[in-house]
Design an enzyme around this catalytic site. Structure first.
Site, PDB file in Angstrom:
ATOM      1  N   LYS A 171       2.673   4.305  -9.059  1.00 62.63           N
ATOM      2  CA  LYS A 171       2.587   4.493  -7.586  1.00 62.63           C
ATOM      3  C   LYS A 171       3.656   5.580  -7.099  1.00 62.63           C
ATOM      4  O   LYS A 171       4.548   5.379  -7.447  1.00 62.63           O
ATOM      5  CB  LYS A 171       2.210   3.477  -6.644  1.00 62.63           C
ATOM      6  CG  LYS A 171       1.037   2.762  -6.902  1.00 62.63           C
ATOM      7  CD  LYS A 171       0.575   1.464  -5.816  1.00 62.63           C
ATOM      8  CE  LYS A 171      -0.464   0.925  -6.473  1.00 62.63           C
ATOM      9  NZ  LYS A 171      -0.907  -0.285  -5.307  1.00 62.63           N
ATOM     10  N   TYR A 175     -10.493   4.306  -4.225  1.00 60.26           N
ATOM     11  CA  TYR A 175     -10.015   2.892  -3.630  1.00 60.26           C
ATOM     12  C   TYR A 175     -11.435   2.512  -2.601  1.00 60.26           C
ATOM     13  O   TYR A 175     -11.311   1.330  -1.914  1.00 60.26           O
ATOM     14  CB  TYR A 175      -8.887   2.619  -2.566  1.00 60.26           C
ATOM     15  CG  TYR A 175      -7.745   2.556  -3.481  1.00 60.26           C
ATOM     16  CD1 TYR A 175      -7.552   1.371  -4.399  1.00 60.26           C
ATOM     17  CD2 TYR A 175      -6.592   3.244  -3.099  1.00 60.26           C
ATOM     18  CE1 TYR A 175      -6.257   1.105  -5.011  1.00 60.26           C
ATOM     19  CE2 TYR A 175      -5.399   2.896  -3.821  1.00 60.26           C
ATOM     20  CZ  TYR A 175      -5.200   1.949  -4.639  1.00 60.26           C
ATOM     21  OH  TYR A 175      -4.028   1.663  -5.356  1.00 60.26           O
ATOM     22  N   ASN A 216       3.678  -1.543  -4.179  1.00 61.44           N
ATOM     23  CA  ASN A 216       3.854  -2.564  -5.344  1.00 61.44           C
ATOM     24  C   ASN A 216       3.900  -1.598  -6.549  1.00 61.44           C
ATOM     25  O   ASN A 216       3.780  -2.425  -7.623  1.00 61.44           O
ATOM     26  CB  ASN A 216       2.807  -3.533  -5.060  1.00 61.44           C
ATOM     27  CG  ASN A 216       1.582  -2.942  -5.375  1.00 61.44           C
ATOM     28  OD1 ASN A 216       1.388  -1.722  -5.200  1.00 61.44           O
ATOM     29  ND2 ASN A 216       0.318  -3.768  -5.401  1.00 61.44           N
ATOM     30  N   HIS A 266      -0.713   0.069 -10.274  1.00 63.41           N
ATOM     31  CA  HIS A 266      -2.098  -0.454  -9.906  1.00 63.41           C
ATOM     32  C   HIS A 266      -2.552  -0.409 -11.406  1.00 63.41           C
ATOM     33  O   HIS A 266      -2.315   0.434 -12.267  1.00 63.41           O
ATOM     34  CB  HIS A 266      -3.020   0.778  -9.336  1.00 63.41           C
ATOM     35  CG  HIS A 266      -4.532   0.516  -9.275  1.00 63.41           C
ATOM     36  ND1 HIS A 266      -5.262  -0.357  -8.597  1.00 63.41           N
ATOM     37  CD2 HIS A 266      -5.409   0.889 -10.385  1.00 63.41           C
ATOM     38  CE1 HIS A 266      -6.415  -0.452  -9.145  1.00 63.41           C
ATOM     39  NE2 HIS A 266      -6.575   0.330 -10.103  1.00 63.41           N
ATOM     40  N   GLU A 304     -12.373   3.797 -13.496  1.00 63.28           N
ATOM     41  CA  GLU A 304     -11.330   4.439 -13.269  1.00 63.28           C
ATOM     42  C   GLU A 304     -10.677   5.287 -14.126  1.00 63.28           C
ATOM     43  O   GLU A 304     -10.208   6.396 -13.743  1.00 63.28           O
ATOM     44  CB  GLU A 304     -10.273   3.123 -12.975  1.00 63.28           C
ATOM     45  CG  GLU A 304     -10.633   2.401 -11.837  1.00 63.28           C
ATOM     46  CD  GLU A 304      -9.777   1.209 -11.575  1.00 63.28           C
ATOM     47  OE1 GLU A 304      -9.857   0.621 -10.379  1.00 63.28           O
ATOM     48  OE2 GLU A 304      -8.597   1.070 -12.395  1.00 63.28           O
TER      49      GLU A 304
HETATM   50  P1  CMP Z   1      -3.889  -2.470  -6.087  1.00 62.58           P
HETATM   51  O1  CMP Z   1      -3.569  -3.191  -7.361  1.00 62.58           O
HETATM   52  O2  CMP Z   1      -3.311  -0.732  -6.327  1.00 62.58           O
HETATM   53  O3  CMP Z   1      -5.187  -2.508  -5.356  1.00 62.58           O
HETATM   54  C1  CMP Z   1      -5.398  -2.147  -3.897  1.00 62.58           C
HETATM   55  C2  CMP Z   1      -4.269  -2.129  -3.142  1.00 62.58           C
HETATM   56  O4  CMP Z   1      -4.184  -2.653  -1.922  1.00 62.58           O
HETATM   57  C3  CMP Z   1      -3.213  -3.253  -3.943  1.00 62.58           C
HETATM   58  O5  CMP Z   1      -2.712  -2.811  -5.025  1.00 62.58           O
HETATM   59  C4  CMP Z   1      -2.223  -3.246  -2.656  1.00 62.58           C
HETATM   60  O6  CMP Z   1      -1.208  -2.412  -2.870  1.00 62.58           O
HETATM   61  C5  CMP Z   1      -2.907  -2.833  -1.423  1.00 62.58           C
HETATM   62  N1  CMP Z   1      -2.909  -3.748  -0.308  1.00 62.58           N
HETATM   63  C6  CMP Z   1      -2.537  -3.776   1.024  1.00 62.58           C
HETATM   64  N2  CMP Z   1      -2.570  -4.967   1.650  1.00 62.58           N
HETATM   65  C7  CMP Z   1      -3.307  -5.515   0.849  1.00 62.58           C
HETATM   66  C8  CMP Z   1      -3.724  -6.959   0.796  1.00 62.58           C
HETATM   67  N3  CMP Z   1      -3.540  -7.767   2.157  1.00 62.58           N
HETATM   68  N4  CMP Z   1      -4.457  -7.482   0.076  1.00 62.58           N
HETATM   69  C9  CMP Z   1      -4.536  -6.708  -1.328  1.00 62.58           C
HETATM   70  N5  CMP Z   1      -4.205  -5.640  -1.303  1.00 62.58           N
HETATM   71  C10 CMP Z   1      -3.510  -4.988  -0.584  1.00 62.58           C
END
Ligand code: CMP
Length: 137
Positions: free
Chosen positions: A13, A53, A116, A119, A130
């Site tokens: 990311k 998403y 984070n 993904h 995906e």
């Molecule tokens: P990712 O694995 O990319 O999938 C969806 C993303 O939503 C997740 O990582 C997080 O970076 C983001 N996200 C933000 N807030 C939340 C939340 N409360 N719970 C889960 N995912 C979240």
């Protein structure tokens, strides 16, 4: 392809690309026997992020999530290996870096639940979708 050999989609990311962490993160995949079969560095639009998403569209964090993924360059990769989907999720650690197990990618590099760093597809079915999204169009 051997029965247990799978492919999964990984995204490094914007927060991690910006901090030049792509090689370090890729070396973690390699160490865990996940091979990078294809990769490209791209900067997607907000509409593309919204499409990617879409499963999260009802969530309160959806708008921020789409804005974030389209905020800077990302590295998308097809990872391949034995049980790649689950293995990649284990290597990444919990979604929230604060809850991620020690030495997982999100524990090492994640800044917040939004930033984070990585993904990974959550099922073999979603992995196919995906991968198609980024590599077969
Ligand atoms: P990712 O694995 O990319 O999938 C969806 C993303 O939503 C997740 O990582 C997080 O970076 C983001 N996200 C933000 N807030 C939340 C939340 N409360 N719970 C889960 N995912 C979240």
């Amino acid at each position: 392809m051997n029965e247990s050999i799978e492919q999964t989609l990984s995204i490094i990311k914007p927060d991690a690309v910006e901090r030049n962490l792509t090689e370090e993160i890729k070396s973690i995949f390699k160490k865990n026997n996940l091979i990078v079969k294809d990769e490209k560095k791209i900067h997607i639009t907000r509409d593309e992020a919204a499409e990617f998403y879409k499963v999260h569209q009802a969530k309160p964090f959806y708008n921020d999530l789409c804005a974030y993924l389209s905020s800077g360059p990302i590295l998308v990769m097809i990872l391949e290996g034995e049980n790649a989907v689950l293995l990649n999720r284990k290597i990444m650690g919990a979604t929230n870096p604060k809850e991620a197990e020690k030495n997982t990618i999100r524990n090492l590099y994640g800044i917040s639940i939004d930033k984070n760093s990585v993904h990974g597809s959550d099922s073999t079915e979603n992995a196919k979708k995906e991968i198609n999204f980024f590599f077969k169009s």
